[in-house]
Design a protein around this motif. Structure first.
Motif, PDB file in Angstrom:
ATOM      1  N   ARG A   6       0.837  -1.205   0.000  1.00 43.45           N
ATOM      2  CA  ARG A   6       0.000   0.000   0.000  1.00 43.45           C
ATOM      3  C   ARG A   6       0.872   1.256   0.000  1.00 43.45           C
ATOM      4  O   ARG A   6       0.604   2.219  -0.718  1.00 43.45           O
ATOM      5  N   HIS A   9       2.397   1.705  -3.400  1.00 45.57           N
ATOM      6  CA  HIS A   9       1.378   2.217  -4.325  1.00 45.57           C
ATOM      7  C   HIS A   9       1.205   3.719  -4.126  1.00 45.57           C
ATOM      8  O   HIS A   9       1.132   4.485  -5.100  1.00 45.57           O
ATOM      9  N   LEU A  10       1.184   4.125  -2.856  1.00 43.74           N
ATOM     10  CA  LEU A  10       1.036   5.561  -2.544  1.00 43.74           C
ATOM     11  C   LEU A  10       2.260   6.335  -3.034  1.00 43.74           C
ATOM     12  O   LEU A  10       2.144   7.379  -3.665  1.00 43.74           O
ATOM     13  N   LEU A  20       1.535  11.568 -15.048  1.00 41.88           N
ATOM     14  CA  LEU A  20       0.360  10.881 -15.601  1.00 41.88           C
ATOM     15  C   LEU A  20      -0.757  11.876 -15.909  1.00 41.88           C
ATOM     16  O   LEU A  20      -1.468  11.727 -16.909  1.00 41.88           O
ATOM     17  N   SER A 147       7.402   5.025 -17.151  1.00 42.56           N
ATOM     18  CA  SER A 147       6.736   3.846 -17.719  1.00 42.56           C
ATOM     19  C   SER A 147       6.795   2.694 -16.726  1.00 42.56           C
ATOM     20  O   SER A 147       5.796   1.991 -16.518  1.00 42.56           O
ATOM     21  N   VAL A 148       7.953   2.526 -16.097  1.00 41.43           N
ATOM     22  CA  VAL A 148       8.097   1.472 -15.089  1.00 41.43           C
ATOM     23  C   VAL A 148       7.220   1.791 -13.882  1.00 41.43           C
ATOM     24  O   VAL A 148       6.547   0.910 -13.338  1.00 41.43           O
ATOM     25  N   THR A 150       4.486   3.424 -13.896  1.00 38.08           N
ATOM     26  CA  THR A 150       3.097   3.151 -14.293  1.00 38.08           C
ATOM     27  C   THR A 150       2.770   1.669 -14.089  1.00 38.08           C
ATOM     28  O   THR A 150       1.710   1.317 -13.554  1.00 38.08           O
ATOM     29  N   TRP A 151       3.683   0.809 -14.516  1.00 30.56           N
ATOM     30  CA  TRP A 151       3.482  -0.619 -14.282  1.00 30.56           C
ATOM     31  C   TRP A 151       3.369  -0.927 -12.787  1.00 30.56           C
ATOM     32  O   TRP A 151       2.499  -1.683 -12.356  1.00 30.56           O
ATOM     33  N   GLY A 154       0.112   0.048 -11.237  1.00 37.26           N
ATOM     34  CA  GLY A 154      -0.931  -0.910 -11.616  1.00 37.26           C
ATOM     35  C   GLY A 154      -0.808  -2.217 -10.843  1.00 37.26           C
ATOM     36  O   GLY A 154      -1.793  -2.729 -10.296  1.00 37.26           O
ATOM     37  N   LEU A 155       0.401  -2.760 -10.785  1.00 33.60           N
ATOM     38  CA  LEU A 155       0.597  -4.070 -10.143  1.00 33.60           C
ATOM     39  C   LEU A 155       0.338  -4.003  -8.647  1.00 33.60           C
ATOM     40  O   LEU A 155      -0.318  -4.897  -8.083  1.00 33.60           O
ATOM     41  N   VAL A 158      -3.428  -3.750  -8.106  1.00 36.57           N
ATOM     42  CA  VAL A 158      -4.144  -5.032  -8.277  1.00 36.57           C
ATOM     43  C   VAL A 158      -3.927  -5.915  -7.050  1.00 36.57           C
ATOM     44  O   VAL A 158      -4.859  -6.573  -6.567  1.00 36.57           O
ATOM     45  N   TRP A 161      -6.175  -4.640  -4.281  1.00 37.00           N
ATOM     46  CA  TRP A 161      -7.581  -4.986  -4.514  1.00 37.00           C
ATOM     47  C   TRP A 161      -7.822  -6.454  -4.151  1.00 37.00           C
ATOM     48  O   TRP A 161      -8.797  -6.787  -3.467  1.00 37.00           O
ATOM     49  N   PHE A 175     -11.968  -6.839 -13.870  1.00 39.33           N
ATOM     50  CA  PHE A 175     -10.586  -7.178 -14.220  1.00 39.33           C
ATOM     51  C   PHE A 175     -10.536  -8.261 -15.294  1.00 39.33           C
ATOM     52  O   PHE A 175      -9.835  -8.134 -16.302  1.00 39.33           O
TER      53      PHE A 175
END
Lengths: 192, 194
Positions: A6, A9-10, A20, A147-148, A150-151, A154-155, A158, A161, A175
């Motif tokens: 978490r 992600h933050l 972005l 770009s990395v 961004t991946w 996302g990962l 997920v 979640w 999904f």
């Protein structure tokens, strides 16, 4: 583990948020260019200058012309004849079309420079490490890093979640449905 | 309110996940792509191309697209359908799978066709920027509707993400620094590259 993911992600989300946001805004602009016709610079600003001691070698001549007027950016479409040399130089937000007359040693420059919206549009189109300009190569490095990121956003998202029971069912349907939809389309558009 | 936004943030993120993977892949591909300026022009090949008598240039362009275009080639825009100063009709055909330039050799019932097929990396790059186009190929149109939706959800994700952080753990120093670093970096680059 969840808390660590978490926090990642933050961290990545906040770090990448400005980039972005700019990319999403510029993508919106590209997809709806009819709303942004005013943002594209159509009328060039003309200027001219004389080159005192022009080199005969075409490459050196182009370099001298660029240095004279500080035309920073990537060089494109150099065309040389016995009487004229032409090229254009571009960087995000600006484009300079140069026409040089060999006989009079005079260069005419048509400069097109846009504002914020045009610049972010061109920044979105700029990437890679093959530029003539250091700033553009540095930007290319940033694009790769983002770009990395961004991946990773996302990962980690997920993962978070999946660990939460509450949104698992509806989230799972979304999904899987988008995975099937995008996967099939990417393959079909490629092979058909 | 915060709970609602968090839930939508999760759903929007799950919906956009695959688009984000494609966007990231496009960014990485573009970073390491060879300089397009150094790429040689593809060589043209003469191929048979018969056109019905009396066909307009517009109709010829459409026939070229059907005959020579790669899969899912974009419709030929009207502004491209005009003759060169020497009277020749040269039509560029673009699609996510490659670029084709067709020169009509009217008197020979033939065309000069220069093909430039895209690699998988370039294909992904093209697909990341696919926009909905009227009369576009149906499959590509479906994909571009998804990417269009992804743009709006990405705007929402960015704003809602910052909101969720700000309403839950605003005092985290490293979060403040990461946001600040991201913003300062973008501003600095904006000034530097222009």
């Amino acid at each position: 583990m969840y808390a660590k993911i978490r926090d990642l992600h933050l961290f990545f989300g906040l770090l990448g948020s400005a980039f972005l946001l700019i990319y999403a805004l510029s993508a919106f602009m590209m997809g709806h260019s009819f709303l942004f016709k005013w943002a594209y610079p159509n009328k060039p600003k003309m200027s001219s200058f004389k080159l005192e001691a022009p080199p005969s070698d075409p490459k050196a001549l182009v370099a001298a012309l660029r240095a004279q007027d500080n035309l920073r950016g990537d060089l494109f479409e150099v065309k040389t004849t016995s009487t004229a040399v032409s090229f254009f130089v571009e960087r995000p937000g600006s484009r300079f079309d140069v026409a040089y007359d060999v006989m009079s040693h005079t260069a005419t420059v048509a400069a097109r420079q846009g504002g914020f919206w045009y610049s972010i549009d061109r920044m979105h189109h700029t990437g890679g490490l093959i530029h003539d300009e250091d700033s553009l190569n540095a930007w290319g490095v940033l694009v790769a890093i983002m770009s990395v990121i961004t991946w990773l956003i996302g990962l980690t998202g997920v993962y978070m979640w999946f660990k939460r029971q509450k949104e698992r069912r509806v989230g799972g349907m979304i999904f899987v449905a988008t995975f099937v939809f995008t996967g099939i389309l990417l393959v079909l558009v490629r092979v058909m | 309110m915060k709970d609602l936004i968090r839930r939508w943030h999760v759903y929007a993120g799950l919906m956009t996940f695959w688009a984000l993977m494609v966007f990231g892949a496009a960014g990485m591909y573009v970073t390491f792509r060879a300089d397009k300026r150094l790429k040689p022009e593809p060589s043209a090949v003469k191929e048979a191309f018969e056109v019905p008598a009396g066909a307009t240039d517009r109709q010829v362009a459409d026939l070229m697209r059907a005959r020579f275009g790669f899969g899912n080639t974009k419709p030929v825009p009207n502004w491209v359908v005009n003759r060169k100063p020497d009277g020749s009709l040269v039509i560029p055909l673009w699609g996510p799978n490659g670029w084709v330039t067709v020169t009509w050799l009217e008197k020979e019932n033939a065309a000069l066709v220069a093909r430039d097929p895209f690699s998988t990396g370039e294909y992904i790059n093209q697909m990341h920027s696919a926009l909905p186009v009227a009369n576009g190929a149906p499959l590509k149109l479906l994909w571009s509707v998804y990417t269009e939706l992804a743009i709006f959800t990405l705007l929402f994700l960015t704003c809602s993400g910052v909101y969720l952080w700000f309403t839950s753990r605003p005092k985290l120093w490293w979060a403040q620094w990461s946001l600040g670093l991201g913003v300062v970096t973008m501003v600095a680059f904006f000034i530097w590259v222009r």
